[in-house]
Write an enzyme that holds these catalytic residues in place. Structure first.
Site, PDB file in Angstrom:
ATOM      1  N   HIS A 128      -8.986   1.691   5.153  1.00  0.00           N
ATOM      2  CA  HIS A 128      -7.892   1.804   6.047  1.00  0.00           C
ATOM      3  C   HIS A 128      -8.165   2.943   7.093  1.00  0.00           C
ATOM      4  O   HIS A 128      -8.864   3.741   7.154  1.00  0.00           O
ATOM      5  CB  HIS A 128      -6.793   2.382   4.917  1.00  0.00           C
ATOM      6  CG  HIS A 128      -5.463   2.187   5.599  1.00  0.00           C
ATOM      7  ND1 HIS A 128      -5.071   3.275   6.360  1.00  0.00           N
ATOM      8  CD2 HIS A 128      -4.538   1.177   5.274  1.00  0.00           C
ATOM      9  CE1 HIS A 128      -3.666   2.809   6.702  1.00  0.00           C
ATOM     10  NE2 HIS A 128      -3.345   1.501   6.159  1.00  0.00           N
ATOM     11  N   LYS A 147       0.065   4.209  -0.208  1.00  0.00           N
ATOM     12  CA  LYS A 147      -0.453   5.409   0.310  1.00  0.00           C
ATOM     13  C   LYS A 147      -0.255   6.647  -0.556  1.00  0.00           C
ATOM     14  O   LYS A 147      -0.332   6.253  -1.830  1.00  0.00           O
ATOM     15  CB  LYS A 147       0.059   5.893   1.785  1.00  0.00           C
ATOM     16  CG  LYS A 147       0.018   4.628   2.743  1.00  0.00           C
ATOM     17  CD  LYS A 147       0.207   4.675   4.042  1.00  0.00           C
ATOM     18  CE  LYS A 147       0.332   3.463   4.760  1.00  0.00           C
ATOM     19  NZ  LYS A 147       0.399   3.332   6.133  1.00  0.00           N
ATOM     20  N   SER A 165       3.904  -2.137  10.226  1.00  0.00           N
ATOM     21  CA  SER A 165       5.472  -2.359  10.325  1.00  0.00           C
ATOM     22  C   SER A 165       6.193  -3.681   9.943  1.00  0.00           C
ATOM     23  O   SER A 165       7.077  -4.224  10.480  1.00  0.00           O
ATOM     24  CB  SER A 165       5.973  -1.821  11.633  1.00  0.00           C
ATOM     25  OG  SER A 165       5.563  -0.780  11.989  1.00  0.00           O
ATOM     26  N   GLU A 178      -6.226   5.020   8.136  1.00  0.00           N
ATOM     27  CA  GLU A 178      -5.929   6.598   7.750  1.00  0.00           C
ATOM     28  C   GLU A 178      -7.380   7.269   7.056  1.00  0.00           C
ATOM     29  O   GLU A 178      -7.427   8.464   7.293  1.00  0.00           O
ATOM     30  CB  GLU A 178      -4.844   6.591   6.910  1.00  0.00           C
ATOM     31  CG  GLU A 178      -3.431   6.322   7.685  1.00  0.00           C
ATOM     32  CD  GLU A 178      -2.437   5.619   6.705  1.00  0.00           C
ATOM     33  OE1 GLU A 178      -2.433   5.689   5.636  1.00  0.00           O
ATOM     34  OE2 GLU A 178      -1.377   5.094   7.686  1.00  0.00           O
ATOM     35  N   GLU A 189      -5.057  -4.622  10.883  1.00  0.00           N
ATOM     36  CA  GLU A 189      -3.708  -3.717  11.018  1.00  0.00           C
ATOM     37  C   GLU A 189      -4.013  -2.782  12.184  1.00  0.00           C
ATOM     38  O   GLU A 189      -4.994  -2.006  12.712  1.00  0.00           O
ATOM     39  CB  GLU A 189      -4.099  -2.742   9.806  1.00  0.00           C
ATOM     40  CG  GLU A 189      -3.796  -3.157   8.742  1.00  0.00           C
ATOM     41  CD  GLU A 189      -3.083  -2.060   7.358  1.00  0.00           C
ATOM     42  OE1 GLU A 189      -1.977  -2.785   6.739  1.00  0.00           O
ATOM     43  OE2 GLU A 189      -3.506  -1.043   7.367  1.00  0.00           O
ATOM     44  N   GLY A 210       3.277   2.177  10.680  1.00  0.00           N
ATOM     45  CA  GLY A 210       4.145   3.227  10.463  1.00  0.00           C
ATOM     46  C   GLY A 210       5.057   3.407  11.609  1.00  0.00           C
ATOM     47  O   GLY A 210       5.789   4.488  11.809  1.00  0.00           O
ATOM     48  N   ASN A 242       0.949  -1.171   0.153  1.00  0.00           N
ATOM     49  CA  ASN A 242       0.056   0.021   0.084  1.00  0.00           C
ATOM     50  C   ASN A 242       0.804   1.247   0.043  1.00  0.00           C
ATOM     51  O   ASN A 242       1.359   1.571   1.002  1.00  0.00           O
ATOM     52  CB  ASN A 242      -0.966   0.132   1.392  1.00  0.00           C
ATOM     53  CG  ASN A 242      -1.550   1.092   1.383  1.00  0.00           C
ATOM     54  OD1 ASN A 242      -1.765   2.060   0.377  1.00  0.00           O
ATOM     55  ND2 ASN A 242      -2.460   1.396   2.602  1.00  0.00           N
TER      56      ASN A 242
END
Ligand code: 13P
Length: 241
Positions: free
Chosen positions: A96, A11, A204, A98, A165, A171, A9
């Site tokens: 997601h 992003k 990660s 985010e 996730e 991250g 991904n």
């Protein structure tokens, strides 16, 4: 038999020129075939058209990072499933964390997008996962079960990938312990009517921890953010032993 699905991904990273340079470096390093493992690159909308021509027949599927629920209309800034399907997109990341956190995505809109994706022949990669605070207060399971219950209404589980996730692992360099990720993924599977849905781990993932993650029996693949931006590093991940 569950499929192994290894997805990057990107992003909001990589211009068209950068995406082409990635593919030039990545394809020669790819040692796996679609019969063994499904490899997917989920890239920005602007990269999809140019990569479609480069990935066709090369053993790598193309994915988008969002899709609107209407077929067309006055929805400035949105992209429909028909638009993605026509250029050869096969997968789409939906829900997601985010998008849920920064763009007001709710379980209701996630559900609309999942159904629209399937209507247009796209396989959604549905993301679920808990915050650090939810984990610390013992709400991991109830939160994820609630997401699944709402997100999957009317969704065809034979055309679906789920990514677990944990938000605190995204991250941050703080990978979820692989045994714990395996446990949560097993619980997610227990809530599904179709036992063949591939369930990925994301958060990660790196060349250094992929072997340990993929050794877990419930984990059917990974959704990789930062480490998918580097062609050599992502090749090492998809070529795991
Ligand atoms: O959000 C992710 C993939 O969708 C994970 O991101 P990182 O691999 O950068 O932690």
């Amino acid at each position: 038999m569950r499929k192994i699905v290894l997805a990057g991904n990107w992003k909001m990273h990589k211009t068209q020129a950068e995406s082409l340079s990635f593919v030039q470096g990545f394809l020669p390093e790819l040692k796996t075939t679609p019969a063994e493992r499904t490899v997917v690159l989920c890239v920005p909308f602007t990269d999809l058209g140019v990569l479609a021509g480069k990935l066709d027949g090369k053993g790598v599927s193309l994915g988008a990072q969002n899709v609107h629920w209407e077929d067309q209309g006055a929805y400035t800034g949105e992209i429909s499933g028909a638009m993605l399907n026509e250029i050869g997109v096969e997968y789409v990341v939906i829900g997601h964390s985010e998008r849920r956190e920064y763009f007001g995505e709710t379980d209701e809109t996630v559900n609309f997008r999942l159904r629209a994706a399937q209507k247009h022949g796209l396989i959604p990669i549905l993301c679920v996962g808990e915050t650090k605070q939810q984990r610390q207060s013992g709400e991991t399971e109830s939160h994820i079960f609630s997401q699944l219950e709402k997100d999957l209404v009317g969704v065809d589980q034979s055309q679906l990938v789920i990514a677990y996730e944990p938000i605190w692992a995204i991250g941050t360099g703080e990978t979820c312990d692989s045994v714990e990720a395996n446990r949560v993924i097993g619980l997610i599977r227990s809530k599904l009517s179709n036992q063949d849905v591939p369930i990925q781990y994301g958060g990660s993932v790196k060349p250094g921890n992929i072997d340990e993650i993929m050794a877990q029996p419930e984990i059917d693949g990974v959704l990789v953010g930062g480490a998918s931006l580097d062609a050599e590093g992502f090749a090492r991940i998809v070529n795991y032993q």
